[in-house]
Design a protein around this motif. Structure first.
Motif, mmCIF file in Angstrom:
data_model
loop_
_atom_site.group_PDB
_atom_site.id
_atom_site.type_symbol
_atom_site.label_atom_id
_atom_site.label_comp_id
_atom_site.label_asym_id
_atom_site.label_seq_id
_atom_site.Cartn_x
_atom_site.Cartn_y
_atom_site.Cartn_z
ATOM 1 N N GLU A 115 52.120 33.084 26.996
ATOM 2 C CA GLU A 115 52.096 33.371 28.645
ATOM 3 C C GLU A 115 51.451 34.781 28.825
ATOM 4 N N ASP A 116 51.225 35.791 27.844
ATOM 5 C CA ASP A 116 50.552 36.808 27.969
ATOM 6 C C ASP A 116 48.914 36.547 28.396
ATOM 7 N N GLU A 117 48.649 35.641 27.611
ATOM 8 C CA GLU A 117 47.223 35.123 27.739
ATOM 9 C C GLU A 117 46.859 34.533 29.033
ATOM 10 N N HIS A 118 47.733 33.686 29.624
ATOM 11 C CA HIS A 118 47.778 33.195 31.093
ATOM 12 C C HIS A 118 47.962 34.460 31.871
ATOM 13 N N PHE A 174 46.344 35.033 36.066
ATOM 14 C CA PHE A 174 47.105 35.755 37.143
ATOM 15 C C PHE A 174 46.095 37.036 37.474
ATOM 16 N N LYS A 175 45.988 37.792 36.550
ATOM 17 C CA LYS A 175 45.245 39.050 36.678
ATOM 18 C C LYS A 175 43.805 38.727 36.618
ATOM 19 N N GLY A 176 43.444 37.739 36.190
ATOM 20 C CA GLY A 176 41.825 37.350 36.184
ATOM 21 C C GLY A 176 41.714 36.588 37.373
ATOM 22 N N ALA A 177 41.696 35.170 37.131
ATOM 23 C CA ALA A 177 41.335 34.440 38.479
ATOM 24 C C ALA A 177 41.912 34.577 39.763
ATOM 25 N N GLY A 193 36.770 36.027 37.482
ATOM 26 C CA GLY A 193 37.869 36.654 37.218
ATOM 27 C C GLY A 193 38.288 36.521 35.736
ATOM 28 N N MET A 194 38.292 35.174 35.403
ATOM 29 C CA MET A 194 38.625 34.763 34.045
ATOM 30 C C MET A 194 37.758 35.526 32.912
ATOM 31 N N TYR A 195 36.421 35.582 33.300
ATOM 32 C CA TYR A 195 35.729 36.469 32.316
ATOM 33 C C TYR A 195 35.925 37.793 32.253
ATOM 34 N N ALA A 196 36.185 38.652 33.327
ATOM 35 C CA ALA A 196 36.509 39.892 33.400
ATOM 36 C C ALA A 196 38.011 40.043 32.771
ATOM 37 N N ALA A 215 39.012 38.189 30.022
ATOM 38 C CA ALA A 215 38.851 37.840 28.534
ATOM 39 C C ALA A 215 37.986 39.275 28.122
ATOM 40 N N THR A 216 37.365 39.710 28.680
ATOM 41 C CA THR A 216 36.529 40.979 28.257
ATOM 42 C C THR A 216 37.030 42.277 28.350
ATOM 43 N N GLY A 217 38.410 42.284 29.004
ATOM 44 C CA GLY A 217 39.141 43.810 29.044
ATOM 45 C C GLY A 217 38.832 44.419 30.334
ATOM 46 N N TRP A 218 38.241 43.677 31.522
ATOM 47 C CA TRP A 218 37.967 44.448 32.451
ATOM 48 C C TRP A 218 38.990 44.109 33.578
#
Length: 413
Positions: free
Chosen positions: A255-258, A263-266, A347-350, A352-355
């Motif tokens: 869930e933390d990856e999702h 949520f926080k990305g896309a 958003g998902m790329y950001a 995944a890379t910590g942004w």
């Protein structure tokens, strides 16, 4: 409508409902925190809302943390700040507080009111359920849920007296939402604000009046981007639903990856960087749900009337039949706009890379300043406890092995 200011030293507790302008209120209070203090109102803490502290009082889990069990220091830090301004009014806000049971409501009011030393006034904000329920469905998508809007509505509206959506309308303790909170604070200390499109400034205007703030002070900090918390379009919601079903339901991802990627990305990228066109439409309830929402709204309005609480707005708004669509909401759109796909991928790329979702700053990997403050507060409490025990032992005649053992234990800690 005007509302008389609450007495000085009153602590105003905003408990929800979710999806009724909570983000706008909290963003305004956080942004204007110092100005509010100059006007005699404390909005404690450094976060946008009081999610953690009020979760501890109400007994609510903080689901997005690896350890979701709330901790006492979260509230104690807020309580200490409130104590430094005994002559001020105060505002505390977390929109999910309304989902607790009677015991949680009583514990929350007791602590916020400093065990009876400070008056407490509770505010509950409501809107027509025809708009509320699909809005809350969108929030469930952010948390990874996998039901379609149609499936969600059929479950939520199965019992009009206890709408199973946000959890606020539960009857686990045998009481309805209004009865539960009015029973704790008394009907004279509970205000219900009814939102209406014809009165778009009512929410912030009412809080300004209750807190004796200058007119317009909360309107100066208009939220933008993610903070505006706009609703998703049907195409955006369909995309997030598909991601949830693949990433969580099929791939069984943590869930933390999702939360970080979806949520926080896309989602955050979509809501912050994209302005939907009018042609995309908006999420609406299907025809079959219109009467069910109106019936549930009538029962809710009746509970407010019977409780005799203060009402700002027109309760008839809750009973109104909402606009609906003749389309089958269980069928997602066949295509999504190009920029929806692009922004969600960015958003998902950001994530995944910590942004952050806007790719403007790296997200801290270590503890936040708020978490470090909580840890320091906990350490200070432990030191104070050990010091008190040592003083008690010094006052006794037993200064032998027990004293030395306790001293060594304290030094090790």
């Amino acid at each position: 409508m005007t509302t008389e200011p609450l007495p000085e030293t009153t602590r105003l507790l905003h408990i929800g409902l979710p999806k009724t302008g909570s983000t706008a209120l909290q963003h305004a209070a956080m942004t204007q925190r110092l100005r509010l203090r100059e006007e005699g109102v404390v909005y404690p803490g450094k976060a946008e809302n009081h999610h953690r502290g009020l979760s501890w009082l109400a007994g609510l889990k903080v689901d997005y943390l690896k350890d979701p069990v709330p901790r006492a220091p979260w509230w104690r830090a807020l309580d200490r700040e409130l104590g430094r301004f005994p002559g001020h009014r105060a505002l505390l806000s977390f929109e999910m507080t309304c989902t607790t049971d009677a015991a949680g409501a009583a514990a929350t009011v007791d602590a916020v009111g400093a065990q009876g030393d400070r008056p407490v006034h509770v505010v509950l904000v409501m809107r027509n359920l025809g708009g509320f329920v699909p809005s809350y469905w969108q929030e469930s998508l952010k948390r990874g849920k996998t039901r379609t809007l149609d499936e969600y509505l059929r479950r939520a509206l199965a019992d009009p007296a206890a709408v199973a959506s946000s959890g606020a309308f539960h009857r686990r303790d045998g009481m309805g939402l209004i009865e539960r909170w009015a029973g704790v604070v008394g009907p004279e200390n509970l205000s219900v604000i009814v939102l209406e499109k014809e009165h778009p400034t009512r929410l912030l205007d009412t809080f300004e009046n209750l807190l004796a703030l200058p007119a317009g002070i909360l309107h100066e900090a208009e939220p933008r981007g993610v903070e505006a918390n706009r609703g998703m379009t049907p195409a955006e919601a369909a995309l997030v639903l598909k991601l949830n079903r693949m990433i969580l339901a099929k791939w069984k991802a943590p869930e933390d990856e999702h939360r970080a990627l979806v949520f926080k990305g896309a989602v955050n990228r979509l809501l912050a960087n994209r302005e939907p066109t009018a042609a995309e439409g908006r999420l609406m309830i299907p025809h079959w749900a219109a009467d069910a929402c109106a019936e549930a709204g009538f029962l809710l309005a009746e509970s407010v009337r019977e409780a005799g609480v203060r009402v700002v707005g027109d309760l008839a708004e809750l009973e109104r039949t909402a606009k609906y669509t003749e389309e089958d909401v269980s069928v997602p759109p066949e295509q999504i706009p190009f920029d929806v796909a692009l922004e969600s991928l960015l958003g998902m790329y950001a994530g995944a890379t910590g942004w952050d979702a806007s790719h403007k700053k790296m997200i801290r990997r270590g503890p936040t300043a708020e978490e470090l403050t909580e840890q320091l507060a906990g350490a200070k409490e432990e030191i104070a406890r050990l010091t008190a025990e040592l003083r008690e032992l010094r006052a006794t005649k037993s200064r032998g092995g027990r004293y030395r053992a306790l001293l060594r234990a304290g030094l090790r800690r």
